[in-house]
Design a protein around this motif. Structure first.
Motif, PDB file in Angstrom:
ATOM      1  N   MET A 211       0.831  -1.211   0.000  1.00 54.55           N
ATOM      2  CA  MET A 211       0.000   0.000   0.000  1.00 54.55           C
ATOM      3  C   MET A 211       0.861   1.255   0.000  1.00 54.55           C
ATOM      4  N   ILE A 212       0.355   2.292  -0.659  1.00 52.76           N
ATOM      5  CA  ILE A 212       0.891   3.642  -0.525  1.00 52.76           C
ATOM      6  C   ILE A 212      -0.191   4.482   0.152  1.00 52.76           C
ATOM      7  N   ALA A 213       0.148   5.091   1.273  1.00 54.08           N
ATOM      8  CA  ALA A 213      -0.779   5.985   1.965  1.00 54.08           C
ATOM      9  C   ALA A 213      -0.308   7.414   1.724  1.00 54.08           C
ATOM     10  N   VAL A 214      -1.147   8.225   1.119  1.00 49.84           N
ATOM     11  CA  VAL A 214      -0.787   9.597   0.767  1.00 49.84           C
ATOM     12  C   VAL A 214      -1.422  10.552   1.770  1.00 49.84           C
ATOM     13  N   SER A 319       4.373   2.242 -11.045  1.00 53.09           N
ATOM     14  CA  SER A 319       5.188   1.410 -11.934  1.00 53.09           C
ATOM     15  C   SER A 319       6.381   0.829 -11.193  1.00 53.09           C
ATOM     16  N   PHE A 320       6.904   1.575 -10.221  1.00 50.94           N
ATOM     17  CA  PHE A 320       8.086   1.122  -9.499  1.00 50.94           C
ATOM     18  C   PHE A 320       7.730   0.149  -8.377  1.00 50.94           C
ATOM     19  N   PHE A 321       6.646   0.446  -7.635  1.00 54.23           N
ATOM     20  CA  PHE A 321       6.331  -0.313  -6.425  1.00 54.23           C
ATOM     21  C   PHE A 321       5.197  -1.321  -6.603  1.00 54.23           C
ATOM     22  N   ASN A 322       4.288  -1.061  -7.533  1.00 53.95           N
ATOM     23  CA  ASN A 322       3.167  -1.961  -7.821  1.00 53.95           C
ATOM     24  C   ASN A 322       2.308  -2.250  -6.573  1.00 53.95           C
ATOM     25  N   PRO A 323       1.717  -1.211  -5.970  1.00 52.30           N
ATOM     26  CA  PRO A 323       0.854  -1.432  -4.800  1.00 52.30           C
ATOM     27  C   PRO A 323      -0.494  -1.996  -5.206  1.00 52.30           C
ATOM     28  N   ALA A 355      -0.061  -2.677 -14.182  1.00 50.84           N
ATOM     29  CA  ALA A 355       0.183  -2.189 -12.829  1.00 50.84           C
ATOM     30  C   ALA A 355      -1.097  -1.757 -12.127  1.00 50.84           C
ATOM     31  N   THR A 356      -2.088  -1.313 -12.894  1.00 48.74           N
ATOM     32  CA  THR A 356      -3.330  -0.834 -12.276  1.00 48.74           C
ATOM     33  C   THR A 356      -4.399  -1.919 -12.175  1.00 48.74           C
ATOM     34  N   GLU A 357      -4.109  -3.101 -12.723  1.00 47.49           N
ATOM     35  CA  GLU A 357      -5.088  -4.183 -12.638  1.00 47.49           C
ATOM     36  C   GLU A 357      -5.268  -4.587 -11.174  1.00 47.49           C
ATOM     37  N   GLY A 358      -6.466  -4.417 -10.674  1.00 53.26           N
ATOM     38  CA  GLY A 358      -6.743  -4.742  -9.281  1.00 53.26           C
ATOM     39  C   GLY A 358      -6.364  -3.646  -8.304  1.00 53.26           C
ATOM     40  N   LEU A 359      -5.802  -2.527  -8.793  1.00 56.59           N
ATOM     41  CA  LEU A 359      -5.406  -1.424  -7.918  1.00 56.59           C
ATOM     42  C   LEU A 359      -6.634  -0.633  -7.468  1.00 56.59           C
ATOM     43  N   SER A 360      -6.722  -0.371  -6.166  1.00 53.84           N
ATOM     44  CA  SER A 360      -7.795   0.461  -5.617  1.00 53.84           C
ATOM     45  C   SER A 360      -7.204   1.791  -5.163  1.00 53.84           C
ATOM     46  N   VAL A 361      -7.828   2.878  -5.581  1.00 60.72           N
ATOM     47  CA  VAL A 361      -7.442   4.221  -5.133  1.00 60.72           C
ATOM     48  C   VAL A 361      -8.627   4.770  -4.349  1.00 60.72           C
ATOM     49  N   VAL A 362      -8.471   4.894  -3.055  1.00 60.07           N
ATOM     50  CA  VAL A 362      -9.607   5.207  -2.189  1.00 60.07           C
ATOM     51  C   VAL A 362      -9.230   6.279  -1.178  1.00 60.07           C
TER      52      VAL A 362
END
Length: 401
Positions: A211-214, A319-323, A355-362
């Motif tokens: 995960m990346i927490a912003v 692209s670098f971390f693939n969260p 990289a965005t397959e299955g990625l959730s941005v919430v």
């Protein structure tokens, strides 16, 4: 049984982090603990005696026995005799909380202080607010095992000292643990607020192992969870996305001395300044949020544009971390869904589909309180570490001798 045996780990002091938080609703007999730990009953009994005396373990009610004789006593983690303090020092808010050793916040409040007033004034105000919470009759007799502090600055975690505080020179390399030790005679742990937001979000989303927490507020930063653990980097600078230049040609001066940094164009103060240039009165991040929530079109557009800028930086990070998850918090994330929508718009347009397959941005489950929760988790994990448990048990034994 094999998994539980691993959880209970070394029984020299009993791994209460597993015995406690993972087993908080369970109790064990002496025989069960002996089997789970692979230790002799006499060793287990000795350790339980120490932990019972220190108030870290409780002897609970017995259960009816299926065999003749006296029912066996049962032992359980006791989370309410000891606690930790969590402090979150930001540029737009200051929060404090008291937690039990299960990591649950049982009391919280806020305090008034400006980081520009310097670390002594802010930390003294934080300590006073924490003392007020502890003075409540509901927490009489509590003992504090550790203090966790989040600060909206880069932090050398091992030393607990902020660094690179360009516009707040008094904070640079200030000994935060040393100063708070004058108020609390327990270990003090310090970290950047974005890192602690990531820990707090992980506590709320335990399956978010990548995960990346912003954190987007007066500043902009990110915390990175890799394989279920916080990634700080070699010097604690992992996730410092605020001073990466945005791709668009933004010739805006930044406090770091360069131009066009993300924080210079997409933070709360930067948005407020852009709105003021349009004739919309806005002094800071709180005004931006209020304007967006009230439906001001200029504010909504500015927040969404800030989301686009943050999304541009995150596209490279993806692209670098693939969260698997990007959680967006901070004060700006409370301005409706506009910031997250702006981030999503760019990420799903520019990042690679793989990289965005299955990625959730919430949006964060706790946009403002996640760092406070993370500070409490950091303090609780340390409090329940084996070395610290030894210290607690030893200090209790010394005090009683």
């Amino acid at each position: 049984m094999a998994r539980e045996s691993k959880q209970l780990g070394s029984f020299d002091a009993i791994d209460l982090f597993s015995f406690g938080r993972a087993q908080v609703d369970r109790s064990f007999t002496l025989s069960e603990l002996s089997e789970l730990t692979g230790r002799a009953r006499s060793t287990v009994a000795l350790r339980l005696e120490e932990l019972l005396a220190a108030g870290l373990v409780a002897s609970g009610p017995t259960r009816p026995s299926t065999t003749p004789g006296r029912p066996s006593a049962r032992f359980s983690f006791e989370p309410v005799s000891w606690g930790t303090i969590a402090i979150d020092i930001g540029r737009s808010h200051n929060l404090v909380a008291l937690l039990n050793l299960s990591g649950q916040i049982i009391a919280e409040g806020s305090f008034v202080a400006e980081m520009a007033d310097g670390p002594v004034a802010v930390l003294d105000a934080a300590a006073a607010a924490a003392s007020t919470l502890m003075a409540d009759s509901d927490h009489a007799g509590w003992r504090i095992a550790a203090v966790g502090v989040g600060i909206a600055l880069p932090v050398f975690h091992e030393e607990g000292r902020p660094f690179n505080s360009t516009n707040l020179p008094e904070w640079d390399h200030f000994d935060v643990p040393g100063h708070l030790a004058t108020h609390f005679s327990v270990p003090v742990l310090v970290d950047n607020d974005a890192n602690l937001m990531a820990l707090g979000e992980l506590a709320l989303r335990p399956d978010a192992a990548e995960m990346i927490a912003v954190e987007a507020s007066t500043g902009i930063g990110a915390g990175i969870i890799n394989n279920g653990a916080l990634l700080r980097g070699a010097k604690g600078a992992a996730g410092a996305i605020g001073h990466i230049p945005v791709p668009r040609d933004a010739d805006v001066p930044c406090i770091c001395g360069r131009r066009g940094c993300l924080v210079a164009v997409a933070s709360g103060p930067a948005i407020a300044a852009s709105l003021s240039d349009l004739g919309v009165t806005a002094a800071g991040v709180d005004d931006v949020v209020e304007l967006a929530l009230s439906g001001n079109l200029e504010a909504i557009a500015a927040v969404r544009r800030a989301g686009n800028d943050i999304g541009e930086i995150l596209t490279t990070c993806i692209s670098f971390f693939n969260p698997a998850l990007i959680a967006v918090g901070g004060r700006l994330a409370t301005a409706g869904n506009h910031l997250v929508a702006g981030i999503r718009e760019v990420i799903y347009q520019k990042a690679t589909p793989f990289a965005t397959e299955g990625l959730s941005v919430v949006r964060s489950l706790e946009p403002v309180r996640a760092a406070l929760i993370g500070a409490g988790i950091m303090a609780t994990e340390f409090a329940l570490s084996e070395d610290n448990l030894r210290r607690l048990v030893s200090s209790h034994a010394s005090a009683g001798s």
